[in-house]
Design a protein around this motif. Sequence first.
Motif, mmCIF file in Angstrom:
data_model
loop_
_atom_site.group_PDB
_atom_site.id
_atom_site.type_symbol
_atom_site.label_atom_id
_atom_site.label_comp_id
_atom_site.label_asym_id
_atom_site.label_seq_id
_atom_site.Cartn_x
_atom_site.Cartn_y
_atom_site.Cartn_z
ATOM 1 N N ARG A 281 16.464 14.991 69.580
ATOM 2 C CA ARG A 281 17.372 14.702 68.472
ATOM 3 C C ARG A 281 16.642 14.272 67.202
ATOM 4 N N ASP A 282 15.367 13.938 67.325
ATOM 5 C CA ASP A 282 14.602 13.507 66.156
ATOM 6 C C ASP A 282 13.874 14.670 65.482
ATOM 7 N N ARG B 284 17.919 17.341 63.549
ATOM 8 C CA ARG B 284 18.642 16.874 62.366
ATOM 9 C C ARG B 284 19.317 18.022 61.627
ATOM 10 N N THR B 285 18.646 19.167 61.593
ATOM 11 C CA THR B 285 19.264 20.415 61.141
ATOM 12 C C THR B 285 19.227 21.363 62.320
#
Length: 774
Positions: A485-486, A506-507
Amino acid sequence: MTGTRIKQYDGPAGGWGSMQSVLRHATGEDVPTAEGVVQLHRQNKVDGFACVSCSWAKPAEPHRFEFCENGAKATMWELEEGTADAGFFAAHTLEELRAWPDHDLEAQGRLTEPMRHDAALDRYVPISWDEAFATIARELGALSDAPERVVFYASGRASLETSYMYALLARLYGNNNLPDSSNMCHESTSVGLPRSIGVPVGTVLLEDFDHCDCILSFGQNVGVNSPRMLHPLQEAARRGAQIITFNPLYERGWERFTNPQEPLAMATGASTRISNAYFPVRAGGDLAVMHGIAKALFALDDAARSDPARERVLDVGFIEDHTEGFDVFEQSVRNFEWSEIERESGLSRADMEGVAAVYAAAKASILVYGMGLTQHRHGVDNVRMLCNLALMLGNVGRPGAGICPVRGHSNVQGQRTVGISEKPELVPLDRLEAQYGFSAPREKGVDTVGTVEGVLDGSVRAFVGLGGNFLRAAPETVRLEAAWRDLALTVQVATKLNRSHLVCGRTALLLPCLGRLEKDNQRSGDQCVTIEDSTTCIHASFGTSAPASDHLRSEPAIVAGIAQALWPDDARVPWQAWVDDYGLVRDAIEETYPDQFRDFNARLHTPGGFPRPVAARERRWETPSGKAQFHAPARLSATGFEDAEGRYRLLTIRSNDQFNTTVYGYRDRFRGIEGTRRVVLMHEDDIAEAGLTDGEQIALVCDADDGVERLVGGLRVVPYLIPRGCIAAYYPECNPLMPVAHHAIDSHVPAAKSIPVRISRRTDAPVPAGPSPD
């Protein structure tokens, strides 16, 4: 399906069980009947399409129905009319979807339009193709000062044309970060075979099965992973070839087969015995078995040397003319005691001596293997030891003999051939530089293990996935998903929804592509693509079905779209011309690999495909010394860990209703397990010794000493015929138990066939999604 049923299955592979399974999937999925029949008839035919499932060879004279049960399921799975469209994603958050089982996610149907993740809504929302490509270019551009932070992963089903373009895209961007499906399964082959025989692929062609009189198989489940291989095996068995199988589990395909294309056999229930002998070796014990066979061969040869009237057992002329390292290997084998070999293998000396006698008497032998050899800590030693057995009797480079690794996904071998590799020394970078006028990166890239490590430590910042289900297939699942997720950017190119699409950077973008069955119409007309099978033969594949959505783009078009957005004014690579006409991509492949792809476009329609040249088939050894190399492993166990009280060797397995991470249903017919995948198979004596009972629910806990807790719960104990000290459970549900550090030495293949675990009655362990075993 509701309810769990566990009952021994007594039928053969194939037969009515296979027919009923195909019919159940054909009628149970929302598939147009007429279209399904048309496509199954075209499957694996010249001018048809190459199966999207396994990579087994396609004969020059195909059977009337050249598909297997799992291949038919894959076809029906792609043809179903359901869709995961914008309305579906508007109705479901990703948090909700992450609780769905793998089967239910893919069963929703085909992806229909490009999507981006809206973090505020926790939903995918539509985005135009131009916007998607611009977003990718912007994010990759922001990372271009350190291109090593971006990974370009490739699934094994991408075509040769797509794979070539994708590898070039990565290198133009500035790295060799091209991990792929082979890293997950057969990289031990790609490392071990070159060291022993000078090539990274097998030496057997399909016609060799017509001339062999002995087949030894190690760690390969033919009935599930490559069922069409049962046809040449059946023919070999009927003409008297000796087939001997080593596998921890008794897999029905290696036992008995009823050919669904033989009306008399179907009417009478007759079946062909495949294996003359079947030995349940301990998980990780194949290395000991092969040492035992070699030791027995030396004893047979000693006896022959003592009698001038007898012919030598070893192929002394071949060993002297074509190999090095034999003396060191011989002494190493002789130094191992039979008691050690028996203990590590789980088999008796008499069994291994019997196998050696059969192998020694054969005139031409094929040695078959699968991931039961490669997915161990010492998987490379396994592969090289199998090569030793072949070299001892000269079973390389002559008709009816050779080494036969059975690959998995339909083009996993081919994409390596055209440049999908993290190892720059395996790619003709000088030719690519001359063709496209750039300086190719020379630093080694990251493989699957390196990618996982990079995501965990933060050195990897973006992931572009050309197909596949990386998060489910990779080790260290729980920690990997948390770190994922990072990431600054995650891009997934896919036909259907899977777990990897639900954990976003993030995108995050989800890009739907055409399937192999679908018509691919570009400016020059309808296009075909090509794939390479397990025997190095190249085949064309033509899609004719109507695309599932007007918004779909082909994989080559998606790769080109990313490249054109990244470098809009760069004319060095004719991206648009390649999309307009895939024949131009094949011309470019031939220019880069002239020895491998001579007259590429002219040979597209060759029945049975055209084989790439493999030096070892001609007894040319592309090793540093110019000779094949004997190798002396220093051990008898491939697990990489010691046995201990309460520690089990876990091997992860696939069901009869599954291919790789795709779960078609909840019927593992051959193992008699229906309605659930939450099971752990154990020997009944191990169950009793552990104080467990049939049907009890337990957890498995990884027994790695690294301070990280890894556990999977809600697993039902099922008595099964498996060697003591070994247990089996399904992949990918048990991947959370596998540490990223538990991988094959040198090849980095996750060691999924021997994971150290303990049994726990903990009730707080995470439970895999899917039907309960209750």
